[in-house]
Design an enzyme around this catalytic site. Structure first.
Site, PDB file in Angstrom:
ATOM      1  N   SER A 146       0.856  -1.187   0.000  1.00 55.03           N
ATOM      2  CA  SER A 146       0.000   0.000   0.000  1.00 55.03           C
ATOM      3  C   SER A 146       0.890   1.233   0.000  1.00 55.03           C
ATOM      4  O   SER A 146       2.030   1.192   0.487  1.00 55.03           O
ATOM      5  CB  SER A 146      -0.893   0.010   1.251  1.00 55.03           C
ATOM      6  OG  SER A 146      -1.521   1.269   1.421  1.00 55.03           O
ATOM      7  N   TYR A 159      -1.135  -0.677  10.419  1.00 53.48           N
ATOM      8  CA  TYR A 159      -1.311  -1.010   8.998  1.00 53.48           C
ATOM      9  C   TYR A 159      -0.124  -0.495   8.188  1.00 53.48           C
ATOM     10  O   TYR A 159       0.458  -1.232   7.372  1.00 53.48           O
ATOM     11  CB  TYR A 159      -2.612  -0.388   8.491  1.00 53.48           C
ATOM     12  CG  TYR A 159      -2.945  -0.702   7.050  1.00 53.48           C
ATOM     13  CD1 TYR A 159      -3.585  -1.882   6.703  1.00 53.48           C
ATOM     14  CD2 TYR A 159      -2.623   0.197   6.029  1.00 53.48           C
ATOM     15  CE1 TYR A 159      -3.903  -2.166   5.382  1.00 53.48           C
ATOM     16  CE2 TYR A 159      -2.939  -0.074   4.708  1.00 53.48           C
ATOM     17  CZ  TYR A 159      -3.577  -1.253   4.390  1.00 53.48           C
ATOM     18  OH  TYR A 159      -3.881  -1.525   3.078  1.00 53.48           O
TER      19      TYR A 159
END
Length: 259
Positions: A146, A159
């Site tokens: 990501s 995350y």
């Protein structure tokens, strides 16, 4: 007809988190390009829907129910894939989850849950499938990371940590396993139209803020990430390894561009 360098005919692939969103798009893309695919997900009913969409005619889609955040399920997955195939050409570590909150509010259980799902699963599956990838002599590992692993975005610290670690794991394994004929790359999406992203994009103010920082002025489609994954697995990409390809509409290069 396209050159075989741009096809995946006969390749054998495992895709984790393969029943929805980006994972589903990757499964479809690999099937369309000629690969046989094992799709992995936690919920059998989601995999059944996947089979009904893509599996009934092709006979090239297999589905395995497993929670790859759990060691015992990773071992079960390995055993089932070995029962199908003697080697593996493509491993896509796509599974991921998130809990969005300020850093000081995370519990130890939440930390472990996100870490085990996003990072530990990929690390262990790479090791478990290494003999099968070596047997291929042209193995590919793809980590779906990501942009949160490249810069700060409002996804939560844990995350971002897992995605940054996957980017570094990509570099390390690319160097370690190159002599085994294994290439290791990553794709790093920005906001994509997936069920996970929709939980925040349904807030119009938030969605407008995302788009305002994206030069292409839109969120991405799952198929656009899947195409990047497929390209990195193709013979045409045979000299590319250790790289992270951002699929972000220009977000990560938009330093100051009043839109």
């Amino acid at each position: 007809m396209p050159n075989n360098r741009w096809l995946l005919t006969g390749k054998k692939a495992v895709v984790t988190g393969g029943s929805k969103g980006i994972g589903e798009a990757i499964v479809k893309e690999l099937l369309d390009l000629g690969a046989e695919v094992v799709a992995v997900a936690r919920k059998q009913e989601d995999l059944q829907k996947l089979l009904e969409k893509y599996g009934n005619d092709s006979k090239k889609l297999y589905c395995i129910t497993a929670d790859v955040s759990k060691p015992e399920d990773r071992q079960t997955l390995l055993a089932e894939v070995q029962s199908h195939w003697g080697s593996l050409d493509i491993l896509v570590n796509n599974v991921g989850t998130n809990i969005r909150k300020p850093t000081e509010e995370y519990t130890a259980e939440e930390y472990d849950f996100v870490m085990n799902t996003n990072l530990r699963s990929a690390f262990d599956l790479n090791k478990l499938f290494l003999p099968m990838l070596r047997a291929s002599e042209q193995g590919n590992i793809i980590h779906v990371t990501s942009v949160a692993g490249l810069t700060h975005v409002r996804t939560g610290a844990i995350y971002g940590m897992t995605k940054a670690a996957l980017t570094q794991l990509t570099k390390n394994l690319a160097a370690e396993w190159a002599m085994d004929g294994i290439r290791v790359n990553a794709v790093a999406p920005w906001y994509i139209k997936t069920p996970l992203a929709q939980t925040v994009l349904q807030n119009k103010d938030y969605a407008d803020a995302v788009i305002s920082r994206t030069p292409m002025q839109r969120v991405g489609e799952p198929e656009e990430v899947a195409a990047a994954v497929a390209f990195l697995c193709m013979p045409a990409a045979g000299y590319i390894t250790g790289q992270t390809l951002t699929v972000d509409g220009g977000f990560t290069i938009n330093g100051f561009n009043p839109l």
